[in-house]
Design a protein around this motif. Structure first.
Motif, PDB file in Angstrom:
ATOM      1  N   CYS A 252      48.437  55.771  96.220  1.00 49.39           N
ATOM      2  CA  CYS A 252      48.164  55.610  97.643  1.00 49.39           C
ATOM      3  C   CYS A 252      46.927  54.742  97.813  1.00 49.39           C
ATOM      4  O   CYS A 252      46.011  54.792  96.983  1.00 49.39           O
ATOM      5  CB  CYS A 252      47.950  56.958  98.325  1.00 49.39           C
ATOM      6  SG  CYS A 252      47.878  56.810 100.129  1.00 49.39           S
TER       7      CYS A 252
ATOM      8  N   CYS B 214      44.197  65.470 101.678  1.00 54.99           N
ATOM      9  CA  CYS B 214      45.505  65.192 101.071  1.00 54.99           C
ATOM     10  C   CYS B 214      45.916  66.363 100.178  1.00 54.99           C
ATOM     11  O   CYS B 214      45.155  66.806  99.321  1.00 54.99           O
ATOM     12  CB  CYS B 214      45.424  63.920 100.231  1.00 54.99           C
ATOM     13  SG  CYS B 214      46.979  63.524  99.397  1.00 54.99           S
TER      14      CYS B 214
ATOM     15  N   CYS C 274      42.512  60.310 101.844  1.00 53.29           N
ATOM     16  CA  CYS C 274      42.259  61.373 102.816  1.00 53.29           C
ATOM     17  C   CYS C 274      41.750  62.601 102.064  1.00 53.29           C
ATOM     18  O   CYS C 274      42.443  63.100 101.169  1.00 53.29           O
ATOM     19  CB  CYS C 274      43.545  61.744 103.541  1.00 53.29           C
ATOM     20  SG  CYS C 274      44.466  60.316 104.154  1.00 53.29           S
TER      21      CYS C 274
ATOM     22  N   GLY D  73      52.134  60.008  98.111  1.00 46.53           N
ATOM     23  CA  GLY D  73      51.570  58.685  98.080  1.00 46.53           C
ATOM     24  C   GLY D  73      51.976  57.809  99.275  1.00 46.53           C
ATOM     25  O   GLY D  73      52.372  58.303 100.312  1.00 46.53           O
TER      26      GLY D  73
ATOM     27  N   LYS E  64      46.036  59.173 111.355  1.00 49.34           N
ATOM     28  CA  LYS E  64      44.989  59.987 110.710  1.00 49.34           C
ATOM     29  C   LYS E  64      43.951  60.483 111.698  1.00 49.34           C
ATOM     30  O   LYS E  64      43.400  61.569 111.532  1.00 49.34           O
ATOM     31  CB  LYS E  64      44.302  59.184 109.605  1.00 49.34           C
ATOM     32  CG  LYS E  64      45.242  58.746 108.497  1.00 49.34           C
ATOM     33  CD  LYS E  64      45.876  59.915 107.784  1.00 49.34           C
ATOM     34  CE  LYS E  64      46.746  59.470 106.626  1.00 49.34           C
ATOM     35  NZ  LYS E  64      47.478  60.603 106.024  1.00 49.34           N
TER      36      LYS E  64
ATOM     37  N   PHE F  61      45.063  55.041 100.549  1.00 46.70           N
ATOM     38  CA  PHE F  61      44.148  55.835 101.359  1.00 46.70           C
ATOM     39  C   PHE F  61      43.543  56.930 100.480  1.00 46.70           C
ATOM     40  O   PHE F  61      44.082  57.255  99.423  1.00 46.70           O
ATOM     41  CB  PHE F  61      44.880  56.510 102.527  1.00 46.70           C
ATOM     42  CG  PHE F  61      45.231  55.604 103.686  1.00 46.70           C
ATOM     43  CD1 PHE F  61      45.196  54.227 103.567  1.00 46.70           C
ATOM     44  CD2 PHE F  61      45.613  56.137 104.903  1.00 46.70           C
ATOM     45  CE1 PHE F  61      45.523  53.402 104.639  1.00 46.70           C
ATOM     46  CE2 PHE F  61      45.942  55.323 105.985  1.00 46.70           C
ATOM     47  CZ  PHE F  61      45.897  53.955 105.848  1.00 46.70           C
TER      48      PHE F  61
HETATM   49  S1  SF4 Z   1      47.436  62.217 102.828  1.00 44.90           S
HETATM   50 FE1  SF4 Z   1      48.945  60.560 102.576  1.00 44.90          FE
HETATM   51  S2  SF4 Z   1      47.811  58.708 103.122  1.00 44.90           S
HETATM   52 FE2  SF4 Z   1      46.282  60.280 102.698  1.00 44.90          FE
HETATM   53  S3  SF4 Z   1      45.729  60.043 100.518  1.00 44.90           S
HETATM   54 FE3  SF4 Z   1      47.390  61.585 100.658  1.00 44.90          FE
HETATM   55  S4  SF4 Z   1      49.285  60.428 100.364  1.00 44.90           S
HETATM   56 FE4  SF4 Z   1      47.665  58.942 100.889  1.00 44.90          FE
END
Ligand code: SF4
Length: 235
Positions: free
Chosen positions: A30, A37, A34, A76, A127, A32
Protein backbone atom coordinates in the motif's frame (compact mmCIF):
# COMPACT_ATOMS: atom_id res chain seq x y z
CA UNK A 1 4.51 -7.07 -8.64
CA UNK A 2 5.58 -9.66 -11.22
CA UNK A 3 4.90 -13.20 -12.31
CA UNK A 4 6.03 -14.40 -8.88
CA UNK A 5 3.44 -12.24 -7.17
CA UNK A 6 1.54 -13.77 -4.31
CA UNK A 7 -2.05 -13.21 -3.24
CA UNK A 8 -4.28 -13.71 -0.24
CA UNK A 9 -7.67 -15.31 -0.75
CA UNK A 10 -10.80 -15.45 1.38
CA UNK A 11 -12.82 -18.12 -0.33
CA UNK A 12 -16.25 -17.04 0.87
CA UNK A 13 -17.69 -13.76 2.13
CA UNK A 14 -21.26 -12.61 2.52
CA UNK A 15 -20.16 -9.16 3.71
CA UNK A 16 -17.67 -7.74 1.22
CA UNK A 17 -19.91 -7.31 -1.84
CA UNK A 18 -23.32 -5.86 -0.99
CA UNK A 19 -26.00 -8.51 -1.55
CA UNK A 20 -23.71 -11.04 -3.24
CA UNK A 21 -21.97 -14.29 -2.34
CA UNK A 22 -18.34 -13.52 -3.04
CA UNK A 23 -14.71 -14.32 -2.51
CA UNK A 24 -12.05 -11.72 -1.75
CA UNK A 25 -8.58 -11.54 -3.28
CA UNK A 26 -5.92 -9.58 -1.41
CA UNK A 27 -3.02 -7.85 -3.18
CA UNK A 28 0.14 -6.96 -1.35
CA UNK A 29 1.41 -3.47 -0.49
CA UNK A 30 0.00 0.00 0.00
CA UNK A 31 1.14 3.55 -0.68
CA UNK A 32 -0.69 4.86 2.43
CA UNK A 33 0.26 4.34 6.06
CA UNK A 34 -2.95 4.68 8.02
CA UNK A 35 -2.04 4.03 11.66
CA UNK A 36 -5.43 2.35 12.21
CA UNK A 37 -4.91 -0.09 9.30
CA UNK A 38 -6.08 -3.50 10.44
CA UNK A 39 -3.99 -5.46 7.96
CA UNK A 40 -0.35 -4.46 8.52
CA UNK A 41 0.89 -7.82 7.25
CA UNK A 42 -0.44 -6.97 3.80
CA UNK A 43 0.92 -3.44 3.88
CA UNK A 44 4.44 -3.94 5.20
CA UNK A 45 4.85 -7.70 5.60
CA UNK A 46 6.47 -10.13 3.21
CA UNK A 47 4.65 -10.82 -0.04
CA UNK A 48 6.16 -14.31 -0.02
CA UNK A 49 4.05 -15.11 3.03
CA UNK A 50 0.88 -14.92 0.94
CA UNK A 51 -0.41 -18.33 0.01
CA UNK A 52 -1.55 -18.15 -3.61
CA UNK A 53 -0.02 -17.54 -7.03
CA UNK A 54 -1.84 -15.74 -9.85
CA UNK A 55 -2.50 -19.11 -11.51
CA UNK A 56 -3.88 -20.50 -8.23
CA UNK A 57 -6.33 -17.61 -7.96
CA UNK A 58 -7.54 -18.02 -11.53
CA UNK A 59 -7.94 -21.77 -11.03
CA UNK A 60 -9.97 -21.14 -7.86
CA UNK A 61 -12.26 -18.70 -9.68
CA UNK A 62 -12.77 -21.21 -12.45
CA UNK A 63 -13.92 -23.89 -9.99
CA UNK A 64 -16.34 -21.55 -8.15
CA UNK A 65 -18.22 -20.17 -11.15
CA UNK A 66 -21.46 -21.90 -10.14
CA UNK A 67 -21.22 -21.15 -6.43
CA UNK A 68 -20.07 -17.55 -6.18
CA UNK A 69 -21.63 -14.44 -7.68
CA UNK A 70 -18.84 -11.97 -7.22
CA UNK A 71 -15.15 -11.31 -6.70
CA UNK A 72 -13.81 -8.55 -4.46
CA UNK A 73 -10.33 -7.25 -5.23
CA UNK A 74 -8.71 -5.54 -2.29
CA UNK A 75 -5.40 -4.83 -0.58
CA UNK A 76 -3.38 -3.09 0.54
CA UNK A 77 -4.01 -0.91 -2.47
CA UNK A 78 -4.83 -3.24 -5.38
CA UNK A 79 -4.43 -0.59 -8.08
CA UNK A 80 -0.70 -0.46 -7.38
CA UNK A 81 -0.49 -3.71 -9.32
CA UNK A 82 -1.11 -4.55 -12.92
CA UNK A 83 -2.60 -7.84 -11.73
CA UNK A 84 -5.64 -6.05 -10.30
CA UNK A 85 -6.73 -5.25 -13.85
CA UNK A 86 -5.87 -8.70 -15.12
CA UNK A 87 -7.80 -10.31 -12.28
CA UNK A 88 -10.81 -8.08 -12.81
CA UNK A 89 -10.84 -8.80 -16.52
CA UNK A 90 -10.48 -12.54 -16.00
CA UNK A 91 -13.23 -12.61 -13.37
CA UNK A 92 -15.59 -10.65 -15.61
CA UNK A 93 -14.80 -13.10 -18.39
CA UNK A 94 -15.94 -15.94 -16.13
CA UNK A 95 -19.22 -14.16 -15.47
CA UNK A 96 -18.52 -12.74 -12.00
CA UNK A 97 -19.49 -9.36 -10.70
CA UNK A 98 -16.32 -7.53 -9.66
CA UNK A 99 -15.88 -5.12 -6.76
CA UNK A 100 -12.74 -3.06 -6.34
CA UNK A 101 -11.61 -1.55 -3.02
CA UNK A 102 -9.30 1.43 -3.37
CA UNK A 103 -7.84 4.29 -1.39
CA UNK A 104 -8.40 6.51 -4.43
CA UNK A 105 -4.77 7.46 -4.95
CA UNK A 106 -4.49 6.14 -8.50
CA UNK A 107 -7.29 7.76 -10.49
CA UNK A 108 -5.89 6.96 -13.93
CA UNK A 109 -5.87 3.24 -13.15
CA UNK A 110 -9.31 3.42 -11.59
CA UNK A 111 -10.70 5.15 -14.66
CA UNK A 112 -9.06 2.66 -17.01
CA UNK A 113 -10.60 -0.32 -15.20
CA UNK A 114 -14.04 1.24 -15.14
CA UNK A 115 -13.82 2.33 -18.77
CA UNK A 116 -12.82 -1.21 -19.76
CA UNK A 117 -15.97 -2.54 -18.10
CA UNK A 118 -13.90 -4.68 -15.74
CA UNK A 119 -15.48 -3.41 -12.52
CA UNK A 120 -19.11 -3.35 -11.37
CA UNK A 121 -18.73 -1.67 -7.98
CA UNK A 122 -16.05 0.52 -6.44
CA UNK A 123 -15.62 1.05 -2.70
CA UNK A 124 -13.39 4.05 -2.08
CA UNK A 125 -11.95 5.03 1.29
CA UNK A 126 -12.35 8.59 2.46
CA UNK A 127 -9.74 8.85 5.17
CA UNK A 128 -10.71 12.24 6.50
CA UNK A 129 -11.54 15.83 5.54
CA UNK A 130 -9.30 17.05 2.74
CA UNK A 131 -7.33 19.33 5.05
CA UNK A 132 -6.51 16.41 7.38
CA UNK A 133 -5.75 13.81 4.74
CA UNK A 134 -1.98 13.87 5.01
CA UNK A 135 -2.01 13.66 8.80
CA UNK A 136 -4.49 10.79 8.74
CA UNK A 137 -2.90 8.42 6.27
CA UNK A 138 0.69 9.57 5.87
CA UNK A 139 0.61 10.88 2.30
CA UNK A 140 1.87 14.18 0.93
CA UNK A 141 -0.57 14.77 -1.92
CA UNK A 142 -4.27 14.10 -1.68
CA UNK A 143 -5.22 15.63 -5.06
CA UNK A 144 -5.37 12.21 -6.77
CA UNK A 145 -7.87 11.16 -4.11
CA UNK A 146 -10.00 14.17 -4.94
CA UNK A 147 -9.81 13.26 -8.64
CA UNK A 148 -10.96 9.68 -7.95
CA UNK A 149 -13.84 10.90 -5.79
CA UNK A 150 -14.97 13.39 -8.43
CA UNK A 151 -14.84 10.66 -11.03
CA UNK A 152 -17.02 8.31 -8.99
CA UNK A 153 -19.45 11.12 -8.16
CA UNK A 154 -19.86 11.71 -11.90
CA UNK A 155 -21.53 8.28 -12.05
CA UNK A 156 -19.59 5.97 -14.40
CA UNK A 157 -20.03 2.94 -12.09
CA UNK A 158 -21.84 1.94 -8.89
CA UNK A 159 -19.82 3.06 -5.88
CA UNK A 160 -19.66 3.66 -2.19
CA UNK A 161 -17.47 5.94 -0.11
CA UNK A 162 -16.56 4.80 3.36
CA UNK A 163 -14.64 6.21 6.29
CA UNK A 164 -13.05 4.22 9.09
CA UNK A 165 -13.96 6.51 11.96
CA UNK A 166 -11.57 6.92 14.87
CA UNK A 167 -12.00 8.71 18.16
CA UNK A 168 -8.73 10.65 17.92
CA UNK A 169 -8.25 11.50 14.23
CA UNK A 170 -11.82 12.57 13.50
CA UNK A 171 -14.17 15.19 14.89
CA UNK A 172 -17.61 16.42 13.89
CA UNK A 173 -16.23 19.35 11.87
CA UNK A 174 -14.41 16.87 9.62
CA UNK A 175 -17.71 15.32 8.63
CA UNK A 176 -19.14 18.70 7.73
CA UNK A 177 -16.09 19.12 5.49
CA UNK A 178 -16.46 15.64 4.00
CA UNK A 179 -20.16 16.31 3.47
CA UNK A 180 -19.44 19.48 1.52
CA UNK A 181 -16.80 17.66 -0.49
CA UNK A 182 -18.96 14.65 -1.40
CA UNK A 183 -22.37 16.33 -1.32
CA UNK A 184 -25.11 14.16 -2.76
CA UNK A 185 -23.06 10.94 -2.83
CA UNK A 186 -25.27 7.92 -3.41
CA UNK A 187 -23.66 5.81 -0.67
CA UNK A 188 -21.45 6.86 2.21
CA UNK A 189 -20.72 4.63 5.18
CA UNK A 190 -19.15 5.52 8.51
CA UNK A 191 -17.45 2.44 9.92
CA UNK A 192 -16.30 2.63 13.51
CA UNK A 193 -12.68 1.62 14.09
CA UNK A 194 -12.37 -1.91 15.42
CA UNK A 195 -9.27 -3.34 17.00
CA UNK A 196 -8.23 -6.34 14.91
CA UNK A 197 -5.53 -7.18 17.43
CA UNK A 198 -2.70 -5.94 15.21
CA UNK A 199 -2.86 -2.53 13.64
CA UNK A 200 -0.21 -0.64 11.73
CA UNK A 201 0.17 2.01 14.42
CA UNK A 202 0.70 -0.51 17.21
CA UNK A 203 -1.48 0.71 20.07
CA UNK A 204 -5.18 0.57 19.20
CA UNK A 205 -6.49 2.38 22.27
CA UNK A 206 -6.26 5.97 20.94
CA UNK A 207 -8.39 5.12 17.90
CA UNK A 208 -11.36 3.74 19.83
CA UNK A 209 -14.60 5.52 18.95
CA UNK A 210 -17.80 5.66 20.97
CA UNK A 211 -21.34 5.19 19.75
CA UNK A 212 -22.04 8.77 20.77
CA UNK A 213 -19.20 10.04 18.57
CA UNK A 214 -20.43 7.97 15.63
CA UNK A 215 -23.93 9.38 16.01
CA UNK A 216 -22.68 12.95 16.17
CA UNK A 217 -20.46 12.47 13.10
CA UNK A 218 -23.39 10.98 11.17
CA UNK A 219 -25.53 13.96 12.16
CA UNK A 220 -22.80 16.31 10.90
CA UNK A 221 -22.60 14.72 7.47
CA UNK A 222 -26.31 13.95 6.87
CA UNK A 223 -27.37 17.45 5.77
CA UNK A 224 -24.95 17.14 2.85
CA UNK A 225 -25.18 13.40 2.18
CA UNK A 226 -28.68 12.25 3.17
CA UNK A 227 -27.79 8.67 2.15
CA UNK A 228 -25.01 8.49 4.76
CA UNK A 229 -25.25 5.57 7.20
CA UNK A 230 -23.30 3.97 9.99
CA UNK A 231 -22.25 0.47 9.01
CA UNK A 232 -21.49 -2.42 11.29
CA UNK A 233 -23.16 -1.05 14.43
CA UNK A 234 -26.80 -1.39 15.46
CA UNK A 235 -27.80 1.99 16.83
S1 SF4 B 1 -6.08 1.15 5.72
FE1 SF4 B 1 -6.05 0.75 3.50
S2 SF4 B 1 -5.11 2.58 2.63
FE2 SF4 B 1 -4.60 2.58 4.81
S3 SF4 B 1 -2.58 1.56 4.97
FE3 SF4 B 1 -4.19 -0.01 5.27
S4 SF4 B 1 -4.54 -0.89 3.24
FE4 SF4 B 1 -3.47 1.08 2.95
Amino acid sequence: MNSDSRFGLQKLTLLDYPGQVACTIFLHGCNFRCPFCHNPALVTGSEEALEYSFADVLAFLETRRDRLDAVCITGGEPLLHEESGLLAEAAKGMGYLVKLDTNGSLPARLKALVAAGSVDYVAMDIKNAQEKYAATCGIEHWEPVRESAEYLLSGPVAYEFRTTVTGNLHEAADFVSIGRWLAGAKRYYLQGFRDSGAILGGDAAPFAVTEEQLRSFLAAVKPFIPAAEIRGVDL
